[in-house]
Write an enzyme that holds these catalytic residues in place. Sequence first.
Site, PDB file in Angstrom:
ATOM      1  N   ASP A   1     -34.554  35.095 -17.838  1.00 58.66           N
ATOM      2  CA  ASP A   1     -36.295  34.950 -17.777  1.00 58.66           C
ATOM      3  C   ASP A   1     -36.707  33.359 -17.379  1.00 58.66           C
ATOM      4  O   ASP A   1     -35.831  32.545 -17.649  1.00 58.66           O
ATOM      5  CB  ASP A   1     -36.690  35.257 -19.390  1.00 58.66           C
ATOM      6  CG  ASP A   1     -38.174  35.855 -19.046  1.00 58.66           C
ATOM      7  OD1 ASP A   1     -38.851  35.690 -18.217  1.00 58.66           O
ATOM      8  OD2 ASP A   1     -38.640  36.560 -20.343  1.00 58.66           O
TER       9      ASP A   1
ATOM     10  N   ASP B   1     -52.476   3.369 -36.122  1.00 58.11           N
ATOM     11  CA  ASP B   1     -53.404   4.501 -36.349  1.00 58.11           C
ATOM     12  C   ASP B   1     -52.522   5.814 -35.839  1.00 58.11           C
ATOM     13  O   ASP B   1     -53.194   6.682 -35.868  1.00 58.11           O
ATOM     14  CB  ASP B   1     -54.654   4.540 -35.806  1.00 58.11           C
ATOM     15  CG  ASP B   1     -54.695   4.210 -34.507  1.00 58.11           C
ATOM     16  OD1 ASP B   1     -53.402   4.122 -33.845  1.00 58.11           O
ATOM     17  OD2 ASP B   1     -55.734   4.137 -33.915  1.00 58.11           O
TER      18      ASP B   1
ATOM     19  N   ASP C   1     -38.695  42.353 -17.565  1.00 55.92           N
ATOM     20  CA  ASP C   1     -39.805  43.313 -16.858  1.00 55.92           C
ATOM     21  C   ASP C   1     -39.759  43.025 -15.579  1.00 55.92           C
ATOM     22  O   ASP C   1     -39.148  42.207 -14.937  1.00 55.92           O
ATOM     23  CB  ASP C   1     -41.304  42.807 -17.437  1.00 55.92           C
ATOM     24  CG  ASP C   1     -41.426  41.266 -17.299  1.00 55.92           C
ATOM     25  OD1 ASP C   1     -41.152  40.769 -16.106  1.00 55.92           O
ATOM     26  OD2 ASP C   1     -41.700  40.613 -18.372  1.00 55.92           O
TER      27      ASP C   1
ATOM     28  N   LYS D   1     -40.101  49.196 -20.170  1.00 55.15           N
ATOM     29  CA  LYS D   1     -40.633  49.466 -21.678  1.00 55.15           C
ATOM     30  C   LYS D   1     -41.706  50.674 -21.520  1.00 55.15           C
ATOM     31  O   LYS D   1     -42.632  50.475 -20.552  1.00 55.15           O
ATOM     32  CB  LYS D   1     -41.539  48.165 -21.735  1.00 55.15           C
ATOM     33  CG  LYS D   1     -41.556  47.847 -23.229  1.00 55.15           C
ATOM     34  CD  LYS D   1     -42.006  46.587 -23.839  1.00 55.15           C
ATOM     35  CE  LYS D   1     -42.838  45.611 -23.125  1.00 55.15           C
ATOM     36  NZ  LYS D   1     -43.097  44.415 -23.887  1.00 55.15           N
TER      37      LYS D   1
ATOM     38  N   ARG E   1     -44.182  52.673 -24.155  1.00 53.99           N
ATOM     39  CA  ARG E   1     -44.777  52.853 -25.549  1.00 53.99           C
ATOM     40  C   ARG E   1     -44.654  54.046 -26.158  1.00 53.99           C
ATOM     41  O   ARG E   1     -45.364  54.856 -25.618  1.00 53.99           O
ATOM     42  CB  ARG E   1     -46.383  52.113 -25.355  1.00 53.99           C
ATOM     43  CG  ARG E   1     -46.880  51.804 -26.698  1.00 53.99           C
ATOM     44  CD  ARG E   1     -47.948  50.611 -26.724  1.00 53.99           C
ATOM     45  NE  ARG E   1     -47.627  49.671 -26.724  1.00 53.99           N
ATOM     46  CZ  ARG E   1     -47.011  48.667 -27.548  1.00 53.99           C
ATOM     47  NH1 ARG E   1     -46.667  49.215 -28.741  1.00 53.99           N
ATOM     48  NH2 ARG E   1     -46.594  47.574 -27.524  1.00 53.99           N
TER      49      ARG E   1
ATOM     50  N   GLN F   1     -51.679  29.878 -19.957  1.00 51.01           N
ATOM     51  CA  GLN F   1     -53.020  30.245 -20.404  1.00 51.01           C
ATOM     52  C   GLN F   1     -53.784  30.225 -19.002  1.00 51.01           C
ATOM     53  O   GLN F   1     -54.399  29.218 -18.625  1.00 51.01           O
ATOM     54  CB  GLN F   1     -53.459  29.239 -21.136  1.00 51.01           C
ATOM     55  CG  GLN F   1     -52.570  29.000 -22.331  1.00 51.01           C
ATOM     56  CD  GLN F   1     -52.298  30.208 -23.267  1.00 51.01           C
ATOM     57  OE1 GLN F   1     -53.059  31.060 -23.310  1.00 51.01           O
ATOM     58  NE2 GLN F   1     -51.032  30.258 -23.698  1.00 51.01           N
TER      59      GLN F   1
HETATM   60  C1  R5P Z   1     -43.553  36.054 -19.969  1.00 52.58           C
HETATM   61  O1  R5P Z   1     -44.237  36.582 -18.981  1.00 52.58           O
HETATM   62  C2  R5P Z   1     -42.512  35.112 -19.729  1.00 52.58           C
HETATM   63  O2  R5P Z   1     -41.818  35.339 -18.496  1.00 52.58           O
HETATM   64  C3  R5P Z   1     -41.522  35.307 -20.817  1.00 52.58           C
HETATM   65  O3  R5P Z   1     -41.123  36.719 -20.836  1.00 52.58           O
HETATM   66  C4  R5P Z   1     -42.301  35.106 -22.227  1.00 52.58           C
HETATM   67  O4  R5P Z   1     -42.951  34.012 -22.038  1.00 52.58           O
HETATM   68  C5  R5P Z   1     -41.355  35.292 -23.091  1.00 52.58           C
HETATM   69  O5  R5P Z   1     -42.011  35.040 -24.515  1.00 52.58           O
HETATM   70  P1  R5P Z   1     -41.245  35.232 -25.935  1.00 52.58           P
HETATM   71  O6  R5P Z   1     -39.886  34.474 -26.102  1.00 52.58           O
HETATM   72  O7  R5P Z   1     -42.212  34.759 -26.735  1.00 52.58           O
HETATM   73  O8  R5P Z   1     -40.884  36.914 -25.979  1.00 52.58           O
END
Ligand code: R5P
Length: 279
Positions: free
Chosen positions: A206, A34, A157, A180, A182, A87
């Site tokens: 990152d 299954d 960031d 950044k 806006r 999350q």
């Molecule tokens: C956000 O806080 C993480 O450090 C990454 O910058 C983020 O998860 C990147 O997401 P994506 O590749 O979807 O822009």
Amino acid sequence: MKVVCTQASQVLGARLAGRLGVETIDVKFSRFPDGEISLARGETDGETVIVGAVTDANALVELLLLVDACDESTNTLVLPYMAYARQDKRFHPGEPLSVRAVARALSTGVDRVLTVNLHDPSTLTHFRVPAANVSIAPEIGRYLADGDGDPLVLSPDDGAMRFAAEVAAVGGFATDYLDKTRLSGDRVEIRPKSLPVDGREVVIVDDIISTGGTLAAAARMLLDQGATKVRSACVHGVFAGGALLHLSAAGVGEVVCSDTIERANSCITAADRIAAALE
Ligand code: R5P
């Protein structure tokens, strides 16, 4: 001590066993008719390091089953990547705190937990056993330092600035973060906070590249501003929904990640840092 791993972490598990100088435990993975996951492990010796990246629901179930299969030994759980770690807030009543749900589930049957570049290390408190986090920023820095050039290391960031600074320190590279602004509902301007990129090679670093959206937007802006080359390095290469293709189309020359999620471009290993933490 022996090392055992799920299918998601076979390369890292074997590398870690090599660094620790211990044997790996073989596992037979199968499925019931299954579709339910099944597995059977070989002999443990009383102390087991269980390595399993949680990349999706199947990987989580496989890891839970492997932990249960090792219930007669003292277990250290190494979580190279933990899905749902982002999350970590409830935006609306009735929503789960998903990172806590996963951490609680993974606390059963293990004596301690080790994570790698957890998105927010403060969420370690959700585990019900002692938990620690290691950063492989120095390994990413070493990878960049072993290459050519003198890149500007940028974080996308200010939140990731510390991570970028740790990476840049290894090669003595300059570092900055993207600011950044806006401009309207659907237009943003991204530029390095203080250093010009004109005529420079840039590496954006990152913890996670997921859709690659942040990085693609940043790369286009940096190339427009005269950067000669834009590359990227991250810890966890999630690469959801064709992210690598989007990044290539946006002009990002090279994208590398570590083996916390095993990919074709996992050029950096977390094994040494994990081994050091375990020893
Ligand atoms: C956000 O806080 C993480 O450090 C990454 O910058 C983020 O998860 C990147 O997401 P994506 O590749 O979807 O822009």
